[in-house]
Design an enzyme around this catalytic site. Structure first.
Site, PDB file in Angstrom:
ATOM      1  N   GLY A   1      13.425 130.139 -21.255  1.00  0.00           N
ATOM      2  CA  GLY A   1      14.322 129.111 -20.739  1.00  0.00           C
ATOM      3  C   GLY A   1      13.713 128.343 -19.585  1.00  0.00           C
TER       4      GLY A   1
ATOM      5  CB  ILE B   1      13.260 125.309 -22.465  1.00  0.00           C
ATOM      6  CG1 ILE B   1      12.752 126.024 -23.721  1.00  0.00           C
ATOM      7  CG2 ILE B   1      14.230 124.183 -22.843  1.00  0.00           C
ATOM      8  CD1 ILE B   1      13.836 126.746 -24.496  1.00  0.00           C
ATOM      9  CG  ASP B   2      14.962 123.642 -16.233  1.00  0.00           C
ATOM     10  OD1 ASP B   2      15.317 122.467 -16.458  1.00  0.00           O
ATOM     11  OD2 ASP B   2      15.158 124.195 -15.146  1.00  0.00           O
ATOM     12  CB  THR B   3       8.992 123.774 -16.800  1.00  0.00           C
ATOM     13  OG1 THR B   3       9.417 124.765 -15.862  1.00  0.00           O
ATOM     14  CG2 THR B   3       7.728 123.102 -16.273  1.00  0.00           C
TER      15      THR B   3
ATOM     16  CG  PHE C   1      11.433 118.531 -13.895  1.00  0.00           C
ATOM     17  CD1 PHE C   1      12.332 117.829 -13.114  1.00  0.00           C
ATOM     18  CD2 PHE C   1      10.100 118.589 -13.480  1.00  0.00           C
ATOM     19  CE1 PHE C   1      11.926 117.213 -11.930  1.00  0.00           C
ATOM     20  CE2 PHE C   1       9.689 117.978 -12.305  1.00  0.00           C
ATOM     21  CZ  PHE C   1      10.604 117.292 -11.522  1.00  0.00           C
TER      22      PHE C   1
END
Length: 208
Positions: free
Chosen positions: A131, A134-136, A139
């Site tokens: 996760g 994925i967030d990185t 972003f």
């Protein structure tokens, strides 16, 4: 920025705050290096760009954004901070990754090789670690394609477990915008793109 295929070598002795972590090192598998070389070939015509792998967020944020953040965060805290993804000093143990950005298509591809410190169930990557990547990836796509900085919402659907040490290919793309909101979608797949590990949708916000 090299544009030709590379071979893996031992890590250099540069200081951690100036080292580029997105360059291949001795821990990268042949699959990881092979995919890296494929994308490096795509950078030759300028359609793709390899984003530097930084130790601190201040190294890749734009000056005007840093100035705004500094109004709310103590300067000393910013100077002492380091990226969560750089928690492991030694190569191979944690987050090994490189991100490529395509500005015209408003998307990023991240090549991610998870180390043993990211274990959840035995031999399996912790869902929070996937996760985080994925967030990185979302972003970096939002920031480089639409100057969006803050995660508003992110919904992840996990489809299949990821084996430690394998290579994950994450692809995120901007799907729309409304005011300060930027909408994105991301898929995490196996290196050969035959297995879907997770998919996510997100809304990021541009700074006021």
């Amino acid at each position: 920025m090299p544009s030709q295929p590379v071979t893996v070598s031992s890590s250099n002795h540069l200081q951690s705050d100036i080292k580029d972590y997105s360059l291949p090192n001795a821990s990268w598998s042949p699959v990881m290096v092979g995919l890296y070389n494929e994308f490096m070939e795509k950078t030759v015509d300028g359609s793709w760009t390899r984003l530097p792998g930084c130790w601190r967020s201040v190294q890749f944020l734009k000056e005007k954004d840093l100035a705004r953040i500094a109004k709310a965060v103590p300067v000393q805290m910013i100077e002492d901070a380091r990226l969560f993804l750089r928690i492991a000093e030694m190569e191979r143990l944690g987050f090994e990754y490189v991100i490529f950005h395509n500005d015209s298509e408003k998307k990023c591809v991240c090549l991610f090789q998870p180390g043993p410190l990211l274990e959840g169930l035995p031999g399996i990557v912790h869902g929070g670690a996937l996760g985080t990547m994925i967030d990185t990836t979302l972003f970096m796509t939002a920031y480089n394609s639409a100057n969006a900085v803050f995660t508003g919402t992110m919904t992840i659907t996990f489809k299949s477990p990821v084996i430690l040490g394998s290579v994950v290919r994450l692809e995120a793309k901007v799907t729309g915008a409304e005011g300060r909101k930027v909408f994105l979608f991301c898929e995490a797949q196996s290196s050969d793109r035959t297995t879907l590990f997770a998919e996510a949708s997100a809304i990021f916000f541009q700074m006021k």
